[in-house]
Structure formats: C-alpha cells, structure tokens
Design an enzyme around this catalytic site. Structure first.
Site, mmCIF file in Angstrom:
data_model
loop_
_atom_site.group_PDB
_atom_site.id
_atom_site.type_symbol
_atom_site.label_atom_id
_atom_site.label_comp_id
_atom_site.label_asym_id
_atom_site.label_seq_id
_atom_site.Cartn_x
_atom_site.Cartn_y
_atom_site.Cartn_z
ATOM 1 C CB SER A 237 50.844 86.532 56.160
ATOM 2 O OG SER A 237 51.916 86.592 57.074
ATOM 3 C CE LYS B 233 51.669 82.930 58.724
ATOM 4 N NZ LYS B 233 51.414 84.161 57.969
#
EC number: 3.4.21.53
Length: 342
Positions: free
Chosen positions: A243, A288
């Site tokens: 990611s 996140k």
C-alpha cells in the site's frame, strides 16, 4: 482448618494465574485491525546524490495482528468504529501458514519498492531497466504432491530444460497438465541450484469451489530487480504489504527531479502502484485516514478505485479532520495536484 483453606486458596490462585497466562498466548481464528500511524519516507528512501525533499511524504500503516482471547474481547466491545475483527480467512490465503503469510507481505513490499522505483525513474527520464530473475514461490499447497519437493522461498529458474524468467514463461509448461503428468523444475534454494520432479495433483475442492482442477499447486510472484542510475536504497523495516507504492513513488521522483513537489507540507496517502502508473486500492482506507490525521498529515491521497476515496472522505468527515482528501487514479494525478500547491 484455616491452614487447609489457605492452601486451597493459594493453589486456586495459581491455577487461575496459569489459565490467565495461557489465554494470553492462545490465538483465536481472528485478527484485530486498528489504525496505526503515518511515517515519513524521507529518511528511509535514499537516491544517491538525490535532492532534499522540502516537506514529508508519508506512508500510512494499520495494525493487523492475530487476536488472543483478551484482544478479541477488547476489539469486540471497545466501542471504537475503527477497531475491527477480521476472520483469519480474510487475512491469510487458504492453507497459508504464518511463515508463508510473512513472506507474502514482505514480497508485496519489495515488489512495491521495485515498481515505485521503475515508475519514478521513468517519469524522471532516467530509463530504468527490468532484470527478471525467475519465479518466487510464496506458498505451496500442503495437500498437493509439490509440497514434497518445493518450499516457500524457492525460486524457479527453469522448466523441462528451458529457462524460466517470469510467470508468463512458466505458463506454457503448466497449461493442460493432467493427472500422472510431472514437471521438471530447476530451482534456487539457499543460493544453490537443484532440479526436482514435481507431480501434478488435484487441487483441493475448497480452493476451486468444488470444480475439478489440476496443477502443481503454488502461489508465486515474479522475482526481479530494477537497474537504475543513480542508485537507490530502501531501509523500510517491519512494514509489509503493497500500500505504500504511491507515496514511495512520489518521494523517489521528488529526490530525482528537485521539483519541490511537497512544498513544505506533510503529505500522507495510500494505494498500490502499477508499472503503468495506475494507483490501486488497498483496503483499510478509513483506518488509514484516522492514523494519518493523528500523525499530523495535512493532505491525504486516496485511490479512486473501489470507491476508496469516497470512503476516505466519509471517515475524514466522521472524525472532523481538516486534512484534505485528494482522490487519485494515477501517479500523474498526484503530481498534477502537488504542482498546484503554493
């Protein structure tokens, strides 16, 4: 009598303590997912003689760990919308042990570093070169014959006497395999080259939705490196997965070009990076956003794929952050936005 009661009480407490300690080490088939933090990549990615970045590009990670009894109860009842319980089958691949899981996550990160390097150097006009080295085995299905000969970490470099550099090279050899067929594979293991004969097997029904399929039963990834000038080094530890691809690409590109993309801002974000510069989804986007906000990020890049940018904006609104969510589909989208900053 009192002495006997004290003895019973003492041993009772010892038993309770032993049980409490045992429950701490007993892992349930669940994982806890919760917000982590955003970490600057400025000091952990170094382009030789590269330009200093004015600001911070930040990768964002979340915590995902196997749950013991206490962690399970805490995650289930803590009332935090951003703490989640995930079933093990939603984290690990079927038939994947912890060692194979760790290798897969490490490989995702290495692959992201290589792809980020390729995209950034190409965008900067530096002509990166791809060197394919074979096929890395990430997992061997334990119920299939190949498990007797192959291990996670092996690198396939040949098949039936022919050189193999990529997964595409291997496909003609495995296409149409039938029961009782076998395949001669040349592999590298612990720096040594050996040849093994792998029998074809039937895939377990749980992996094929009940359909009958045959093969050698491995999960693999291309093993490669990217040759570039000037040289680049990474020092990213204890963080796996793909990611961070976009944010690493931006950091590398800014060091190469001295375009002052960051302009003094703390810029977080997430998303995989593909060889053509497209930004892919990653999951855990809301967690996140929470982690990036707590780390003081001012801007957050979110992939448009799978509606993740929409989810990121919802999370930002929910926690009341001033951090700006910027949807991106490609590396170029991110660069174009950064060029508008003052």
């Amino acid at each position: 009598m009192k002495s006997k009661r004290r003895t019973i009480t003492f041993y009772g407490l010892i038993i309770i303590l032993i049980i409490a300690v045992a429950l701490n080490f007993y892992k349930l088939p669940y994982y806890v997912e919760k917000p982590g933090a955003a970490e600057s990549v400025n000091g952990i990615i170094k382009v030789k003689d590269g330009h200093k970045v004015n600001g911070q590009f930040m990768l964002v990670y979340i915590y995902v760990g196997a749950a013991n009894v206490y962690q399970y109860l805490w995650a289930k009842y803590d009332g935090n919308d951003y703490t989640n319980l995930l079933k093990a089958q939603n984290v690990k691949l079927p038939d994947e042990n912890q060692k194979e899981y760790a290798l897969r996550q490490q490989n995702y990160m290495v692959d992201a570093q290589e792809t980020a390097t390729y995209v950034a150097y190409k965008a900067a006009g530096k002509k990166p070169k791809i060197n394919n080295k074979g096929i890395l085995i990430l997992n061997v299905i334990s119920d299939m014959p190949a498990a007797k000969e192959l291990e996670e970490g092996d690198i396939i470099v040949g098949a039936n006497g022919k050189k193999v550099e990529t997964i595409k090279d291997l496909q003609p050899f495995v296409k149409g395999l039938k029961p009782d067929d076998s395949l001669s594979l040349k592999i590298k293991r612990d720096g040594k080259v050996k040849t093994v004969n792998v029998d074809v097997g039937k895939f377990p029904g749980k992996l094929t939705q009940g359909k009958t399929k045959y093969g050698i039963g491995i999960i693999q990834s291309n093993e490669r490196d990217i040759e570039v000038k000037p040289k680049i080094s990474f020092d990213i530890k204890n963080i796996g997965g793909p990611s961070a691809g976009l944010m690493m690409t931006l950091e590398i590109y800014d060091q190469l070009t001295n375009n002052d993309l960051a302009k003094g801002f703390k810029i977080a974000g997430t998303g995989t990076i593909q060889m053509d510069g497209k930004v892919g989804p990653i999951g855990g986007i809301k967690e996140k956003v929470v982690g990036a906000d707590k780390s003081g990020a001012q801007i957050f890049f979110a992939p448009t794929a799978d509606h993740e940018a929409k989810d990121a904006k919802e999370a930002a609104k929910d926690i009341g952050t001033d951090m700006k969510i910027v949807p991106v589909s490609t590396f170029d989208d991110a660069v174009k936005y950064l060029n508008t900053l003052k």
